[in-house]
Design an enzyme around this catalytic site. Structure first.
Site, short mmCIF file in Angstrom:
data_model
loop_
_atom_site.label_atom_id
_atom_site.label_comp_id
_atom_site.label_asym_id
_atom_site.label_seq_id
_atom_site.Cartn_x
_atom_site.Cartn_y
_atom_site.Cartn_z
N GLY A 497 -1.67 -26.45 11.00
CA GLY A 497 -0.42 -26.57 10.22
C GLY A 497 0.18 -25.75 11.03
O GLY A 497 -0.56 -24.25 11.64
N GLN A 498 1.41 -25.26 10.21
CA GLN A 498 1.72 -24.63 10.42
C GLN A 498 2.80 -23.50 9.84
O GLN A 498 3.48 -24.51 8.07
CB GLN A 498 3.46 -24.45 11.25
CG GLN A 498 4.54 -24.08 11.51
CD GLN A 498 4.05 -22.82 13.08
OE1 GLN A 498 3.59 -22.73 13.75
NE2 GLN A 498 4.67 -21.43 12.46
N PHE A 501 3.92 -17.89 8.11
CA PHE A 501 3.25 -16.77 8.65
C PHE A 501 2.85 -17.08 10.15
O PHE A 501 2.26 -16.02 10.70
CB PHE A 501 1.97 -16.30 7.63
CG PHE A 501 2.48 -15.38 6.41
CD1 PHE A 501 3.57 -14.23 6.09
CD2 PHE A 501 2.12 -16.18 5.36
CE1 PHE A 501 3.46 -14.46 5.13
CE2 PHE A 501 2.33 -15.81 4.10
CZ PHE A 501 3.37 -14.93 4.18
N ASP A 615 4.14 -16.61 -3.00
CA ASP A 615 4.45 -18.28 -1.71
C ASP A 615 3.99 -18.65 -2.69
O ASP A 615 2.82 -19.78 -1.98
CB ASP A 615 4.78 -17.67 -0.36
CG ASP A 615 4.95 -19.03 0.54
OD1 ASP A 615 5.64 -19.06 -0.20
OD2 ASP A 615 4.76 -18.72 1.71
#
Ligand SMILES: *[C@@H]1O[C@H](CO)[C@@H](O)[C@H](O)[C@H]1NC(C)=O
Ligand SMILES: *[C@@H]1O[C@H](CO)[C@@H](O)[C@H](O)[C@H]1NC(C)=O
Ligand SMILES: *[C@@H]1O[C@H](CO)[C@@H](O)[C@H](O)[C@H]1NC(C)=O
Ligand SMILES: *[C@@H]1O[C@H](CO)[C@@H](O)[C@H](O)[C@H]1NC(C)=O
Ligand SMILES: *[C@@H]1O[C@H](CO)[C@@H](O)[C@H](O)[C@H]1NC(C)=O
Ligand SMILES: *[C@@H]1O[C@H](CO)[C@@H](O)[C@H](O)[C@H]1NC(C)=O
Ligand SMILES: *[C@@H]1O[C@H](CO)[C@@H](O)[C@H](O)[C@H]1NC(C)=O
Length: 814
Positions: A497-498, A501, A615
């Site tokens: 995943g992206q 961070f 977050d």
């Protein structure tokens, strides 16, 4: 990877595996007593601010604290209410954050510094069976028959505390001042004496000569001194009170006070029960009556005004020019008069060297190479010689001394003759040699640094091996080399995943342990800060937090290796487009909601230093093989630099999870996480994103729709329509109400995460939440308007200033 690299790699893994039990113990705080078999460094207990043992009454704690240099640590006893250090094991020899305190199974107690031992309790070779932090502030080492083998009260440093007996043979020693001079308090010949730590010592205060003391019984010899209530009491050998020194008007007989011998040679008294407030009464009374209120030979007067005495004003810097006495290289010296009306702090305390006249006194000093100054009193014929000399004082009328100071003849300004240049010859040579050595040193270091930099890509191991070992020992995350992780992730081939961070890659260690390796991008921190943060993150272990296994900080690479979570992130499960796909049932969703809340509650309330996640969103809630929720990416907000921080404050990154205070002027707090959690919970319940522009206008903003449905008493309308659930299940409406409490605009209305857990688990009733305020919807509309305009409006990112980020402690104790 070459053969050795492989062996080292496997070695570091097996080290980790072997030490797992130790790692599990990391961060445990003991209450009252510890038994043999405890060891750790400041890093081990970093989540407890270094304090691993607290007294039963929790007034005192034993552990590591930082010095002014934040990379150096002392092992201390601290009074928790006032943060005053009352005792220190390794004063003057601070250790690093990885040096261990060891209470071995062999019953030995020590503090290590690198390879050596910097402190050990002398128990006469006897085995220690327990260490007690007593409620009085005394640290006691007990033998196997509970006899006291050693106690901190018998080995004071520069502080005495109420009810600690100061007896003959003990010493209180101040930290050394800028001239490396210490001050010493001790009991000598039945008096309590404060001296300058010269060789021989020069006293400057004693209780027998203290005019402010109250005498109870004349003539006795002091054997014990002890702070009781607002007074310092002096007893003889039979515990008969001889005299006392009252240092405060406060009459609370049970207050805990400390007396501290400061670096300036002054004893001050602080009330620990009143957050360490200073009583303002000082010993000695006159600030000039101590060894070095001014530099050597300067005259102290009034409120620490320092002046060069008249006889020395012609000399450079008021100095005598004598570098060391009696070393054979002495040039010719002479005695110069420093002027009349001078006094010296030690004169009232030391016996005269001789009784003579002025000429006799001068020749005694002249003929004695160690004599640096003389004081002569004409009325008594007393001649005092001193081989070290501190500041001078203006004398009170009456004690008229004349003072002569030995100086190097010929070096006084105008007639600097041959003697002087002859003398300075070796000095010049030394300076030249020293300079050459320094230059060579710098060149050598520069050369080495250069070489290292060039070498680094081929052999990343050589610099990190020792760190590896130390970190392994203290139960911290493993430090990987970049190469290790490159191999583990098959050169970063499988991307999971992206995130905000950086990208996450799948990996596996040679022993089969699966990892998720996060390659951080744009981290604006140096290696040291990064490692400090990683140490904090790595020390946080909880069932509902993703465990950090290791990290890499090499060159510009910053990577974090987490435990692998087979079911990925929550967003993939709740935002399914294809209706045929597997649907998370109510039970699982509810457990994920509770688990996430527990993880956050731990970050907010159970860690020693509060960590605000900043977050929270479905992408950061990961699911293990059993769909157990674990929060990831906590503590990372602290790692970001300015550009990076945009990632999570821009709306595209996190859509509607940000609390309104991110774009208003309110400070960010843990209640901001509560807001994001509420948004997340709503999405878990609704099985949809909170903002879907394509939905009918009523439903496009899900939170507003939820509030509306609540007002109309149709809570169940909010639940995912595909979801089957028991109509009698109270948890459904409880979860919705909790979510709506969490997303209140007024952060004070939002519950704490602990309260959220209690409400979800049915341990606490859930009242009907208030409907969102008009301000809220206004904020939302502008909030979402800027989203639809592709978020280029400067609004949100303008508030995203460093000031905002640093105004709150995003993570970590610093
Ligand atoms: C702390 O409290 C426990 C339980 O009351 C007691 O057994 C122990 O002796 C106490 N320890 C100290 C150091 O006072
Ligand atoms: C205490 O330790 C000593 C050795 O240090 C040992 O000889 C003695 O038997 C021990 N006593 C108890 C009660 O364990
Ligand atoms: C300071 O003084 C102590 C003894 O009082 C001595 O051991 C130490 O070497 C001195 N340090 C310096 C830097 O002069
Ligand atoms: C001081 O402590 C004693 C015994 O612990 C207690 O009886 C007394 O009331 C206390 N006095 C005050 C002023 O708190
Ligand atoms: C110089 O030093 C020697 C021995 O170190 C001593 O005998 C002599 O008195 C000193 N001379 C002076 C003038 O102080
Ligand atoms: C010093 O004392 C002697 C007698 O003890 C006296 O004759 C002399 O005048 C005094 N000198 C000064 C300067 O006071
Ligand atoms: C030299 O002077 C020092 C004090 O400066 C004193 O302690 C010592 O006894 C003196 N030596 C002699 C031989 O008088």
């Amino acid at each position: 990877m070459d053969q050795w690299g492989l062996i080292r790699f496997i070695g570091s893994i097996s080290l980790f595996v072997l030490l797992l039990p130790e790692a599990c113990k990391a961060g445990v705080q003991y209450v009252g007593t510890i038994s043999p078999g405890v060891q750790g460094s400041q890093m081990t207990w970093i989540n407890l601010n270094g304090m691993f043992l607290v007294s039963n009454n929790s007034n005192f704690a034993f552990g590591f604290t930082t010095t002014q240099d934040v990379t150096k640590f002392l092992l201390v006893i601290v009074h928790t209410g006032s943060s005053k250090v009352i005792w220190s094991a390794n004063r003057g020899s601070p250790v690093s954050n990885s040096d261990n305190f060891i209470f071995g199974e062999d019953g030995k107690v020590s503090l290590r510094k690198g390879e050596g031992v910097v402190w050990t309790a002398d128990t006469g070779g006897k085995r220690v069976s327990a260490i007690e932090m007593q409620d009085s502030g005394n640290l006691v080492l007990l033998g196997n028959d509970t006899s006291v083998l050693w106690q901190s009260f018998s080995h004071p440093t520069d502080t005495l505390i109420s009810n600690q007996d100061f007896v003959d043979g003990m010493k209180l020693v101040s930290d050394p001042n800028a001239n490396n001079l210490t001050h010493i308090l001790e009991i000598k010949s039945g008096d309590v004496i404060l001296s300058a730590g010269f060789q021989p010592p020069q006293p400057y205060w004693s209780i027998q000569k203290e005019s402010r003391r109250t005498v109870n019984k004349d003539g006795g010899k002091v054997a014990v001194a002890s702070l009781r209530g607002n007074s310092w009491r002096f007893y003889d050998g039979n515990k008969v009170l001889l005299s006392q020194f009252i240092f405060s008007d406060s009459t609370d007989a049970n207050a805990t006070w400390i007396a501290v011998l400061g670096i300036d040679g002054i004893i001050s008294f602080y009330n620990l029960d009143d957050r360490g407030s200073d009583s303002q009464t000082k010993i000695p009374n006159d600030p000039c009556s101590r060894p070095e209120p001014c530099d050597s030979l300067y005259v102290c007067s009034g409120n620490n005004v320092c002046q060069c005495p008249s006889g020395l004003t012609t000399r450079p810097n008021c100095q005598t020019g004598i570098v060391s006495t009696c070393d054979g290289s002495n040039g010719s010296t002479e005695l110069v008069s420093a002027g009349n009306g001078l006094n010296y702090f030690a004169l009232g305390f030391v016996p005269p060297s001789s009784k003579t006249d002025l000429e006799g006194c001068k020749s005694a000093c002249d003929g004695n190479c160690s004599c640096l100054a003389l004081f002569f009193q004409n009325s008594s014929g007393n001649c005092f010689l001193f081989s070290n000399i501190g500041s001078l004082q203006n004398s009170n009328a009456g004690s008229s001394f004349v003072a002569y100071i030995k100086v190097l003849s010929g070096s006084s300004g105008s007639n600097a003759g041959g003697g002087s240049s002859h003398k300075s010859f070796p000095v010049v040579v030394i300076i030249v040699i020293a300079t050459l050595i320094a230059i060579c040193g710098i060149l050598y270091l520069a050369f080495r640094y250069h070489r290292k930099k060039k070498k680094r890509p081929e052999s990343p191991h050589d610099t990190s091996e020792d760190d590896n070992f130390i970190e392994g020992l203290s139960g911290m995350p493993i430090r990987f080399s970049y190469r290790d992780l490159q191999i583990a992730t098959n050169n970063f081939s499988v991307k999971l995943g992206q995130g905000g961070f950086g990208s996450v890659y799948q990996g596996a260690l040679p022993d089969g342990t699966r990892l998720a390796v996060k390659k951080l991008e744009g981290i604006g921190q140096g290696k040291k800060e990064f490692r400090a943060e990683v140490t904090i993150i790595g020390s946080i272990h909880h069932h509902h937090l993703v465990r950090l296994r290791g990290f890499c900080a090499e060159g510009t690479h910053r990577l974090l290796a987490y435990e692998f979570m087979p079911n990925g992130s929550l967003d993939k499960w709740i935002f399914k487009r294809n209706k045929e796909e597997f649907l998370l049932d109510w039970e699982t969703r509810f457990n994920i909601a509770v688990g996430t809340a527990k993880g956050l509650a731990y970050l907010h309330e159970d860690c020693d230093s509060k960590i605000i996640h900043c977050d929270i969103k479905p992408e950061n809630v990961l699911l293990d093989g059993q769909f157990l929720a674990k929060v990831s990416d906590f503590g990372l907000a602290k790692l970001m630099n300015r550009e990076q921080s945009h990632v999570f404050t821009t709306l595209r990154g996190t859509r509607g999870y940000l609390a309104p205070e991110w774009i208003t002027n309110y400070a960010i707090s843990e209640k901001s996480d509560v807001y994001s959690y509420g948004m997340l919970l709503l999405e878990i319940i609704g099985g949809r994103k909170n903002f879907v522009p394509t939905e009918s206008s009523e439903k496009s903003h899900f939170p507003s729709y939820a509030f509306k449905m609540m007002e109309e008493g149709k809570l169940r309308e909010i639940v995912d329509s595909k979801l089957k659930f028991n109509q009698d299940d109270e948890r459904v409406s409880a979860s919705i109400k909790v979510a709506l409490w969490c997303i209140q605009e007024d952060m004070h209305l939002r519950p704490s995460m602990t309260k959220v857990v209690q409400m979800l688990e049915g341990l606490s009733p859930v009242p009907m939440p208030p409907t969102s305020s008009p301000l809220g919807s206004r904020l939302f509309s502008s909030f979402f308007k800027s989203v639809s305009e592709e978020g280029t409006s400067s609004g949100p990112s303008d508030y995203n200033s460093d000031a905002y980020l640093s105004a709150v402690r995003l993570s970590g104790p610093r």
